[in-house]
Write a protein that holds these residues in place. Sequence first.
Motif, short mmCIF file in Angstrom:
data_model
loop_
_atom_site.label_atom_id
_atom_site.label_comp_id
_atom_site.label_asym_id
_atom_site.label_seq_id
_atom_site.Cartn_x
_atom_site.Cartn_y
_atom_site.Cartn_z
N SER A 145 3.86 6.95 3.40
CA SER A 145 4.73 6.31 4.38
C SER A 145 4.12 4.98 4.84
CB SER A 145 4.96 7.22 5.58
OG SER A 145 3.77 7.29 6.36
N VAL A 146 4.95 4.15 5.44
CA VAL A 146 4.49 2.88 5.98
C VAL A 146 3.45 3.13 7.08
CG1 VAL A 146 5.22 0.81 7.24
CG2 VAL A 146 6.61 1.68 5.36
N ASP A 147 3.66 4.15 7.89
CA ASP A 147 2.69 4.47 8.96
C ASP A 147 1.33 4.82 8.38
OD1 ASP A 147 4.57 3.99 10.93
OD2 ASP A 147 5.14 6.10 11.13
N VAL A 148 1.32 5.65 7.34
CA VAL A 148 0.06 6.03 6.70
C VAL A 148 -0.59 4.80 6.06
CG1 VAL A 148 -0.97 7.38 4.81
CG2 VAL A 148 0.67 8.45 6.37
N ALA A 149 0.21 3.99 5.42
CA ALA A 149 -0.31 2.78 4.78
C ALA A 149 -0.97 1.86 5.80
CB ALA A 149 0.81 2.05 4.05
N PHE A 150 -0.34 1.69 6.95
CA PHE A 150 -0.93 0.85 8.00
C PHE A 150 -2.24 1.44 8.48
CE2 PHE A 150 -1.60 -0.29 12.45
CZ PHE A 150 -1.66 -1.67 12.33
N GLU A 151 -2.28 2.76 8.66
CA GLU A 151 -3.52 3.41 9.10
C GLU A 151 -4.63 3.22 8.08
OE1 GLU A 151 -4.33 4.72 12.00
OE2 GLU A 151 -2.34 4.16 12.74
N LEU A 152 -4.30 3.27 6.80
CA LEU A 152 -5.29 3.04 5.75
C LEU A 152 -5.87 1.63 5.84
CD1 LEU A 152 -3.50 4.75 2.73
CD2 LEU A 152 -5.63 5.52 3.82
N ILE A 153 -5.00 0.66 6.02
CA ILE A 153 -5.45 -0.73 6.14
C ILE A 153 -6.30 -0.91 7.39
CG2 ILE A 153 -4.72 -3.13 6.44
CD1 ILE A 153 -2.19 -2.36 4.79
N ARG A 154 -5.83 -0.38 8.50
CA ARG A 154 -6.56 -0.52 9.76
C ARG A 154 -7.92 0.16 9.69
NH1 ARG A 154 -4.32 1.61 15.45
NH2 ARG A 154 -4.74 3.56 14.40
N ALA A 155 -7.97 1.35 9.12
CA ALA A 155 -9.24 2.08 9.00
C ALA A 155 -10.23 1.30 8.13
CB ALA A 155 -9.00 3.47 8.44
N TYR A 156 -9.72 0.73 7.04
CA TYR A 156 -10.58 -0.06 6.16
C TYR A 156 -11.12 -1.29 6.89
CZ TYR A 156 -12.13 -2.67 2.06
OH TYR A 156 -12.87 -3.39 1.16
N ALA A 157 -10.27 -1.95 7.64
CA ALA A 157 -10.69 -3.13 8.40
C ALA A 157 -11.77 -2.76 9.42
CB ALA A 157 -9.49 -3.78 9.10
N ARG A 158 -11.59 -1.66 10.10
CA ARG A 158 -12.58 -1.22 11.09
C ARG A 158 -13.89 -0.84 10.42
NH1 ARG A 158 -9.04 2.48 15.27
NH2 ARG A 158 -8.10 0.72 16.37
N VAL A 202 0.84 -1.20 0.00
CA VAL A 202 0.00 0.00 0.00
C VAL A 202 0.87 1.25 0.00
CG1 VAL A 202 -1.66 1.35 1.38
CG2 VAL A 202 -2.00 -1.11 1.04
N ALA A 203 1.93 1.24 0.78
CA ALA A 203 2.84 2.39 0.82
C ALA A 203 3.42 2.67 -0.55
CB ALA A 203 3.95 2.15 1.84
N GLN A 204 3.88 1.63 -1.21
CA GLN A 204 4.48 1.79 -2.52
C GLN A 204 3.45 2.20 -3.57
OE1 GLN A 204 6.54 -1.66 -3.98
NE2 GLN A 204 7.46 -0.56 -5.67
N ALA A 205 2.30 1.55 -3.57
CA ALA A 205 1.28 1.82 -4.59
C ALA A 205 0.71 3.23 -4.48
CB ALA A 205 0.15 0.80 -4.48
N ASN A 206 0.67 3.77 -3.26
CA ASN A 206 0.05 5.07 -3.04
C ASN A 206 1.05 6.17 -2.71
OD1 ASN A 206 -2.90 4.39 -3.22
ND2 ASN A 206 -2.21 2.90 -1.71
N ASN A 207 2.35 5.83 -2.75
CA ASN A 207 3.41 6.79 -2.45
C ASN A 207 3.18 7.49 -1.11
OD1 ASN A 207 5.83 8.03 -3.05
ND2 ASN A 207 4.84 9.78 -4.01
#
Length: 70
Positions: A32-45, A25-30
């Motif tokens: 940070s890893v922190d932002v990418a993790f938050e995106l995944i976590r938010a989607y899961a929630r 996700v970090a690479q595909a969306n340019n």
Amino acid sequence: NEVLTEQLQGALNNRIIIEQATGAVAQANNVSVDVAFELIRAYARRTRRRLSDVALRVATDVTILPVTRD
């Protein structure tokens, strides 16, 4: 003892797939890893799904994750 070993292996496998998905996700969306993790976590929630389940899907198809943040 065997049950504990299986549980620990499962947790390790989940962590690995979450890290792989976060990197994708970090690479595909340019972002940070922190932002990418938050995106995944938010989607899961938001979809009321387990983080590891979302991560597994994202790791195989990064396009399923919306790029917008909550």
